[in-house]
Design a protein around this motif. Sequence first.
Motif, PDB file in Angstrom:
ATOM      1  N   ARG A 160      81.358 -14.522 -12.639  1.00 46.19           N
ATOM      2  CA  ARG A 160      80.154 -14.623 -13.468  1.00 46.19           C
ATOM      3  C   ARG A 160      79.277 -15.803 -13.035  1.00 46.19           C
ATOM      4  N   TYR A 161      77.990 -15.590 -12.975  1.00 46.93           N
ATOM      5  CA  TYR A 161      77.082 -16.694 -12.644  1.00 46.93           C
ATOM      6  C   TYR A 161      75.779 -16.521 -13.420  1.00 46.93           C
ATOM      7  N   THR A 162      75.002 -17.572 -13.390  1.00 46.96           N
ATOM      8  CA  THR A 162      73.746 -17.584 -14.154  1.00 46.96           C
ATOM      9  C   THR A 162      72.589 -17.341 -13.198  1.00 46.96           C
ATOM     10  N   THR A 163      71.604 -16.578 -13.665  1.00 48.62           N
ATOM     11  CA  THR A 163      70.435 -16.365 -12.813  1.00 48.62           C
ATOM     12  C   THR A 163      69.168 -16.273 -13.664  1.00 48.62           C
ATOM     13  N   VAL A 164      68.048 -16.222 -12.976  1.00 46.62           N
ATOM     14  CA  VAL A 164      66.772 -16.038 -13.670  1.00 46.62           C
ATOM     15  C   VAL A 164      66.518 -14.542 -13.768  1.00 46.62           C
ATOM     16  N   GLY A 165      66.269 -14.067 -14.956  1.00 43.12           N
ATOM     17  CA  GLY A 165      66.033 -12.640 -15.154  1.00 43.12           C
ATOM     18  C   GLY A 165      64.588 -12.268 -14.840  1.00 43.12           C
ATOM     19  N   MET A 166      64.199 -11.096 -15.310  1.00 37.85           N
ATOM     20  CA  MET A 166      62.853 -10.577 -15.037  1.00 37.85           C
ATOM     21  C   MET A 166      61.816 -11.401 -15.810  1.00 37.85           C
ATOM     22  N   PRO A 167      60.888 -12.040 -15.091  1.00 37.28           N
ATOM     23  CA  PRO A 167      59.897 -12.870 -15.802  1.00 37.28           C
ATOM     24  C   PRO A 167      58.775 -12.048 -16.422  1.00 37.28           C
ATOM     25  N   ILE A 168      58.667 -10.770 -16.028  1.00 42.36           N
ATOM     26  CA  ILE A 168      57.598  -9.924 -16.578  1.00 42.36           C
ATOM     27  C   ILE A 168      58.250  -9.010 -17.611  1.00 42.36           C
ATOM     28  N   LYS A 169      57.848  -9.135 -18.856  1.00 38.83           N
ATOM     29  CA  LYS A 169      58.474  -8.316 -19.919  1.00 38.83           C
ATOM     30  C   LYS A 169      57.586  -7.110 -20.200  1.00 38.83           C
ATOM     31  N   MET A 170      58.167  -5.923 -20.111  1.00 39.77           N
ATOM     32  CA  MET A 170      57.397  -4.692 -20.340  1.00 39.77           C
ATOM     33  C   MET A 170      58.053  -3.899 -21.469  1.00 39.77           C
ATOM     34  N   SER A 171      57.263  -3.525 -22.477  1.00 37.19           N
ATOM     35  CA  SER A 171      57.858  -2.931 -23.678  1.00 37.19           C
ATOM     36  C   SER A 171      58.440  -1.542 -23.402  1.00 37.19           C
ATOM     37  N   ASP A 172      57.958  -0.854 -22.366  1.00 42.06           N
ATOM     38  CA  ASP A 172      58.433   0.501 -22.084  1.00 42.06           C
ATOM     39  C   ASP A 172      59.290   0.577 -20.830  1.00 42.06           C
ATOM     40  N   SER A 173      59.635  -0.562 -20.266  1.00 43.33           N
ATOM     41  CA  SER A 173      60.393  -0.541 -19.014  1.00 43.33           C
ATOM     42  C   SER A 173      61.463  -1.640 -19.055  1.00 43.33           C
ATOM     43  N   PRO A 174      62.568  -1.338 -19.765  1.00 42.66           N
ATOM     44  CA  PRO A 174      63.592  -2.377 -19.947  1.00 42.66           C
ATOM     45  C   PRO A 174      64.312  -2.697 -18.638  1.00 42.66           C
ATOM     46  N   VAL A 175      64.872  -3.889 -18.559  1.00 39.46           N
ATOM     47  CA  VAL A 175      65.552  -4.330 -17.328  1.00 39.46           C
ATOM     48  C   VAL A 175      66.999  -4.692 -17.631  1.00 39.46           C
ATOM     49  N   ASP A 176      67.922  -4.085 -16.905  1.00 37.06           N
ATOM     50  CA  ASP A 176      69.327  -4.528 -16.957  1.00 37.06           C
ATOM     51  C   ASP A 176      69.609  -5.145 -15.612  1.00 37.06           C
ATOM     52  N   ILE A 177      69.935  -6.422 -15.607  1.00 33.00           N
ATOM     53  CA  ILE A 177      70.175  -7.088 -14.317  1.00 33.00           C
ATOM     54  C   ILE A 177      71.598  -6.765 -13.861  1.00 33.00           C
ATOM     55  N   THR A 178      71.707  -6.180 -12.670  1.00 37.66           N
ATOM     56  CA  THR A 178      73.044  -5.910 -12.130  1.00 37.66           C
ATOM     57  C   THR A 178      73.253  -6.736 -10.860  1.00 37.66           C
ATOM     58  N   SER A 179      74.498  -6.827 -10.457  1.00 35.30           N
ATOM     59  CA  SER A 179      74.870  -7.677  -9.329  1.00 35.30           C
ATOM     60  C   SER A 179      74.152  -7.277  -8.031  1.00 35.30           C
ATOM     61  N   SER A 180      73.990  -8.232  -7.153  1.00 37.10           N
ATOM     62  CA  SER A 180      73.498  -7.910  -5.803  1.00 37.10           C
ATOM     63  C   SER A 180      74.592  -7.100  -5.100  1.00 37.10           C
ATOM     64  N   PRO A 181      74.199  -6.250  -4.139  1.00 31.72           N
ATOM     65  CA  PRO A 181      75.207  -5.429  -3.451  1.00 31.72           C
ATOM     66  C   PRO A 181      75.993  -6.247  -2.428  1.00 31.72           C
ATOM     67  N   LEU A 182      77.219  -5.819  -2.161  1.00 32.49           N
ATOM     68  CA  LEU A 182      77.968  -6.411  -1.051  1.00 32.49           C
ATOM     69  C   LEU A 182      77.378  -5.874   0.245  1.00 32.49           C
ATOM     70  N   ARG A 183      77.644  -6.580   1.344  1.00 31.91           N
ATOM     71  CA  ARG A 183      77.088  -6.124   2.626  1.00 31.91           C
ATOM     72  C   ARG A 183      77.611  -4.726   2.960  1.00 31.91           C
ATOM     73  N   GLY A 184      76.696  -3.803   3.161  1.00 26.22           N
ATOM     74  CA  GLY A 184      77.084  -2.440   3.549  1.00 26.22           C
ATOM     75  C   GLY A 184      77.683  -1.605   2.426  1.00 26.22           C
ATOM     76  N   GLU A 185      77.594  -2.083   1.192  1.00 24.95           N
ATOM     77  CA  GLU A 185      78.259  -1.394   0.071  1.00 24.95           C
ATOM     78  C   GLU A 185      77.827   0.072  -0.059  1.00 24.95           C
ATOM     79  N   HIS A 186      76.568   0.346   0.236  1.00 25.45           N
ATOM     80  CA  HIS A 186      76.077   1.707  -0.011  1.00 25.45           C
ATOM     81  C   HIS A 186      75.756   2.476   1.269  1.00 25.45           C
ATOM     82  N   THR A 187      76.282   2.001   2.408  1.00 23.66           N
ATOM     83  CA  THR A 187      75.926   2.649   3.680  1.00 23.66           C
ATOM     84  C   THR A 187      76.288   4.137   3.659  1.00 23.66           C
ATOM     85  N   VAL A 188      77.535   4.429   3.299  1.00 26.98           N
ATOM     86  CA  VAL A 188      77.977   5.829   3.335  1.00 26.98           C
ATOM     87  C   VAL A 188      77.226   6.650   2.289  1.00 26.98           C
TER      88      VAL A 188
END
Length: 415
Positions: free
Chosen positions: A365-393
């Motif tokens: 677990r770590y702390t980060t800065v979330g989305m600075p632009i708040k949009m009432s119709d477009s919610p943001v769930d912050i998920t982890s950055s990908p590992l290198r090559g995680e989605h290649t296949v």
Amino acid sequence: MSKALDGIRIIDFTHVQSGPSCTQLLAWMGADVIKIERVGEGDATRKQLRDIPDADSLYFTMLNHNKRAITLNTKTPEGLQVLDSLVKRCDVLVENFAPGALDRMGLTWEHIHATNPRMILASVKGFGPGRYEDCKSYENVAQCAGGAASTTGFDDGPPVVTGAQIGDSGSGLHLALGIVSALYQRHATGRGQKVSVSMQDAVLNLCRVKLRDQQRLERTGVLDEYPQFPDGHFGEAVPRAGNASGGGQPGSILKCKGWETDHNAYIYFITQAAVWPAVCKVIGEESWAEDESYKTPAARLPKLKSIFGRIEQWTMTKTKFEAMEILNHYDIPCSPVLSMKEIAEDDALRANGTIVEVDHPVRGRYTTVGMPIKMSDSPVDITSSPLRGEHTVQVLRELGYGDEAVAALRNKNVI
Ligand code: COA
């Protein structure tokens, strides 16, 4: 609930900070962002400034949330083929390589546009066309080239760069605006276009008040809200203004209780004209509210140093938070100088998603800065950055590559 950029697919050919900060914003707005990295190495920032051995650095994780990641050697014919398939399928390609790198890869604008006329090609470079167009750039290079450094710091010291990443993340923000505008224009034209931001331009845009002051200086010879006024010397160029306010309302950083031991026991105090009587009342100088030699902003300008000196006598009797509370009661614009520790622990910033906690499969677990632009119709769930090559296949499958084709690419070190 849907998101603003649902259905938009982005090839994220970015690295370090400027490009990734842009594509992260677009991912938070709902775009499917596919980051392409070099085989075996990945984005250099994965390994930079590491605080946990073998875990992706915070530098990388904090700029690459909500993306997918593939590795691909785009300097092989097979790699270029994969890239071409992505170009056909996606809406935007974002890149911030050194000048010419994309062309050298064979990915010219002409090629991209011919392959997919709806594709938007968005680039960050250090400089625009001209003398420095072939130069590489980093944050502080841009701060120096864009006018921030020469106008930051104190008169008797060297130029200073600011901690705000106006060159990198500032360019990323500009580019993101260009991209969503190009997507909007595409509705009407059916065509993609090139969107370019130079880091020098982005910094200069954020420093435009200093170009304003340059012209005022040339016309009048003085800048009467600068600390050099009235006793100091003005040269030909806008000087460094210390902590003077950049606007028409004079301001300064003042010591608060505890400043001798706490480096951040300071408050920014603005003597906004509208609340001058309140300022006088708070500091116990009620007579200044009606005194002709203090009453108007013009009368106060030559005396700013002594006025702020008197206000500081008051702020030094309060902690920065006590002072903030009292001043807010009178609508006097001010802010305590907050340390990163105080910001990271701020309940309100956490409650509204500006500071968030994210779980990473390797670092935890770590702390980060979330989305600075708040949009009432477009919610943001912050998920982890990908590992290198995680989605290649996964991505290759979406492009129609079967198991054998994937294995062949792996055997040739293309992925
Ligand atoms: N497969 C194969 N090769 C790849 C690749 C991939 N997936 N991704 C990148 N490369 C290659 C590039 O094609 C380039 O090759 P070339 O120089 O032989 O043509 C090479 O890797 C390195 O790219 P480059 O951008 O020059 O990286 P760098 O580490 O030398 O420079 C910067 C880094 C940031 C200085 C430079 O990219 C730059 O000036 N960018 C523009 C300004 C910018 O955004 N700067 C801010 C960064 S926060």
